[in-house]
Enzyme design. Structure first.
Site, PDB file in Angstrom:
ATOM      1  N   GLY A 144     -15.265  39.605  51.250  1.00 63.98           N
ATOM      2  CA  GLY A 144     -14.830  40.530  52.283  1.00 63.98           C
ATOM      3  C   GLY A 144     -14.938  39.977  53.687  1.00 63.98           C
ATOM      4  O   GLY A 144     -14.845  40.721  54.652  1.00 63.98           O
ATOM      5  N   ARG A 196      -2.250  53.092  54.307  1.00 63.74           N
ATOM      6  CA  ARG A 196      -3.570  53.705  54.501  1.00 63.74           C
ATOM      7  C   ARG A 196      -3.565  54.424  55.847  1.00 63.74           C
ATOM      8  O   ARG A 196      -3.380  53.790  56.891  1.00 63.74           O
ATOM      9  CB  ARG A 196      -4.666  52.648  54.492  1.00 63.74           C
ATOM     10  N   ARG A 224     -14.513  46.355  40.692  1.00 61.26           N
ATOM     11  CA  ARG A 224     -14.419  47.804  40.922  1.00 61.26           C
ATOM     12  C   ARG A 224     -12.971  48.294  40.820  1.00 61.26           C
ATOM     13  O   ARG A 224     -12.036  47.492  40.775  1.00 61.26           O
ATOM     14  CB  ARG A 224     -14.916  48.117  42.338  1.00 61.26           C
TER      15      ARG A 224
END
Ligand code: MV4
Length: 442
Positions: A163, A336, A290
Site C-alpha cells: 500500500g 469511488r 481480502r
C-alpha cells in the site's frame, strides 16, 4: 452453512456483507463504535454490539472487544470486510482459537502473503512473471552490480509493507545507501520489521489485478482482471473491468498462471494478485488476501456474487461452477464517491442535508449513507461506490456520465465533479491511462 455471522466492519462493505448473509438466510450481528450508533449497518443488522469509542483503534480494531461481542452473540463466523482487521493474521488465529470461522483465508496464507518477498518467491516458483529485483541487500557490491544490470531507477520496499508505506525510489546511485537506511527505519517503525528489498522501478505502468476464488476442495477459478490505475496517494478512485489494453490471449495466459500458483499453495477464499503492466508485460507485485473495495466491477461482468461465494467456501462448500461456466459479458466501471473537496482533496465530514442517488438499468450504488446522515470525521472518506454496467465500454462510460449527473449529495463536498472530468478526459476515453494519471489534477 453458518447460522449467524458477525460483521467486523462499517459503512458500505458492512451492508454489502449483510445483504449477502440475508440471501443465504444467515443472521447478522453488526459491531459499531460510539460514533456509529445511527449508522445504517447497525439499523439493518439483526443484532448489534457497541465495541468501543469513536477511534478505529478502540473499536473496529479492538480485537478483545470484537471477540467478546462474537462470543456473547453466539456467532459461528466473522467477516472482516476490507481494511481494519481483514489481513491481520493474529485476528484470524484468535477467531479460530475461539471455534469461530474467519471468513477469509487460513492465517498461514495471510502471513505468507503479508511477506512480500515470500509472496514473490511463490509466484516466481510457479512461473508467474514478477517484478525484477534483489531480496538480499546485505552485500553492497552485489547490490551495485545488480543495479548495473537492470539500470536505475530502482525502488526500495518494505517486506512487511504494501500500500505504499516504507517505499523509496532511487534515481541516483549516490542516494542508494541512504534510501535503504531510511526505508529500513520507516519499515521498522510501521511494521516492526526492517527487512527491505529492491526492485526495478517502473515509471509509467498500469496497475492491473487478477481476481481469484478458491474453495477447500482444491477448486480455483479466475474471475478476470480489474484496471485500477486511476488512483491518488495509493487510494484508488476509478476501477474498470475488463481492461481495454488486454487481448483475450493475454488475459487467459496470466489468469491461468495465477490459478496454478494459487492451487500450489492450497489457498482458500477470495484473493487478488496485483501486477504492474508495462509494454504489454505483467509483473507480479503482491497478493491481497481480502475481499477488495472494487470487487463489484468483477461481479457485474461475471454475474457472480463474490461475497456469497466467499461465505459459502468459508463454510466448507464446494464451488458449484467450473471455469468454463464463467462468462465475461460487457463492461463495468466503479467510481469511488468520497466526502472530500474536489480540488484540494481535504476530507469533508458533516451532515448530508439532501440526498438522491442514481438508478436505472445497469446502475448500482453500494453505500451506507442516507439523507440526514452525519458523516463522522473518524474514518475513511469513501461514502459510496457508483458501479455501472454497459454492453460495451462506450455505453458504460455514457451510463456513468448520466449516473454522476443524477447523483445529488448536498451538505458536504464530494468528488462527483472530479469523476465527470476524469471519465470524459481523452486519456480515460482512450484507455491509455497509467498510475500517474492523477498527477494532472495536483
Ligand atoms: C512499484 C512501482 C513501480 N515499480 N514497484 C505502490 C503501492 C505498492 N503496492 C507498490 N507500489 C508501486 N510499486 C515498482 N517496481 C509503482 C508503485 C506505485 C503504484 C502502484 C500501483 C498503483 C499505484 C501506484 C502509485 C504509485 C506507485
Amino acid at each position: 452453512m453458518f447460522k449467524k455471522v458477525l460483521i467486523a466492519n462499517r459503512g458500505e462493505i458492512a451492508l454489502r456483507i449483510l445483504r449477502a448473509c440475508r440471501e443465504l438466510e444467515i443472521k447478522t450481528v453488526a459491531i459499531h463504535s460510539e460514533a456509529d450508533e445511527t449508522a445504517m449497518h447497525v439499523r439493518m443488522a439483526d443484532e448489534s454490539v457497541c465495541v468501543g469509542p469513536a477511534s478505529a483503534q478502540s473499536s473496529y480494531l479492538n480485537i478483545p472487544a470484537i471477540i467478546t461481542a462474537a462470543t456473547i452473540s453466539n456467532v459461528d463466523a466473522i467477516h472482516p470486510g476490507y481494511g481494519f482487521l481483514s489481513e491481520n493474521k493474529r485476528f484470524a488465529e484468535i477467531i479460530e482459537e475461539h471455534n469461530i470461522k474467519f471468513i477469509g483465508p487460513k492465517s498461514e496464507h495471510i502471513e505468507m502473503m503479508g511477506n512480500k518477498i515470500a509472496a514473490k518467491k511463490i509466484m516466481e516458483d510457479n512461473k508467474v512473471p514478477t517484478v525484477p529485483g534483489l531480496n538480499d541487500l546485505s552485500d553492497m557490491k552485489k547490490t551495485l552490480d545488480f543495479i548495473d544490470n537492470i539500470k536505475l531507477p530502482v525502488i526500495i520496499k518494505a517486506a512487511s509493507g504494501g500500500g505504499g508505506k516504507g517505499m523509496r525510489v532511487v534515481n541516483k546511485i549516490e542516494d542508494l545507501e541512504e534510501s535503504i537506511n531510511a526505508a529500513k527505519i520507516e519499515s521498522k517503525k510501521s511494521f516492526n520489521d526492517d527487512t527491505v528489498y529492491l526492485e526495478k522501478f517502473f515509471v509509467n505502468p498500469k496497475h492491473i489485478e487478477i481476481q481469484i476464488l478458491a474453495d477447500s476442495n482444491g477448486s480455483v477459478l479466475t474471475l478476470g482482471e480489474r484496471d485500477c490505475s486511476i488512483q491518488r496517494k495509493h487510494q484508488k478512485i476509478i476501477e474498470e473491468s475488463p481492461s481495454i489494453v488486454l487481448t483475450n490471449v493475454e488475459r487467459e495466459k496470466i489468469s491461468n498462471l495465477c490459478v496454478k500458483a494459487i492451487k500450489s499453495i492450497k489457498y482458500e477464499g477470495v484473493g487478488t494478485l496485483e501486477f504492474l503492466y508495462e509494454n504489454n508485460k505483467f509483473y507480479f507485485m503482491e497478493m491481497n488476501t481480502r475481499l477488495q473495495v472494487e470487487h463489484p466491477v468483477t461481479e457485474m461482468i461475471t454475474g457472480q456474487d463474490l461475497v456469497k461465494e466467499q461465505i459459502k467456501v468459508a463454510s466448507g462448500n464446494k464451488i458449484k461452477f467450473k471455469q468454463e461456466d464463467i462468462n465475461f459479458n460487457g463492461h463495468s466501471i466503479e467510481c469511488r464517491i468520497n466526502a472530500e473537496h474536489p480540488e484540494t482533496f481535504i476530507p469533508s465530514p458533516g451532515k448530508i442535508t439532501q440526498y438522491h442517488q442514481p438508478g436505472g438499468l445497469g446502475v448500482r450504488v453500494d453505500s451506507a449513507v442516507y439523507q440526514g446522515y452525519i458523516i463522522p470525521a473518524h474514518y475513511d472518506s469513501m461514502i459510496a461506490k457508483l458501479i455501472v454496467y454497459g454492453e460495451n465500454r462506450n455505453e458504460c462510460i455514457q451510463k456513468m456520465k448520466r449516473a454522476l449527473e443524477e447523483y445529488v449529495i448536498i451538505g458536504i463536498d464530494t468528488n462527483i465533479q472530479l469523476h465527470q472530468k476524469i471519465i470524459q478526459s481523452n486519456e480515460f476515453l482512450s484507455g491509455k491511462y497509467d498510475i500517474n494519471y492523477m498527477s494532472k489534477f495536483e
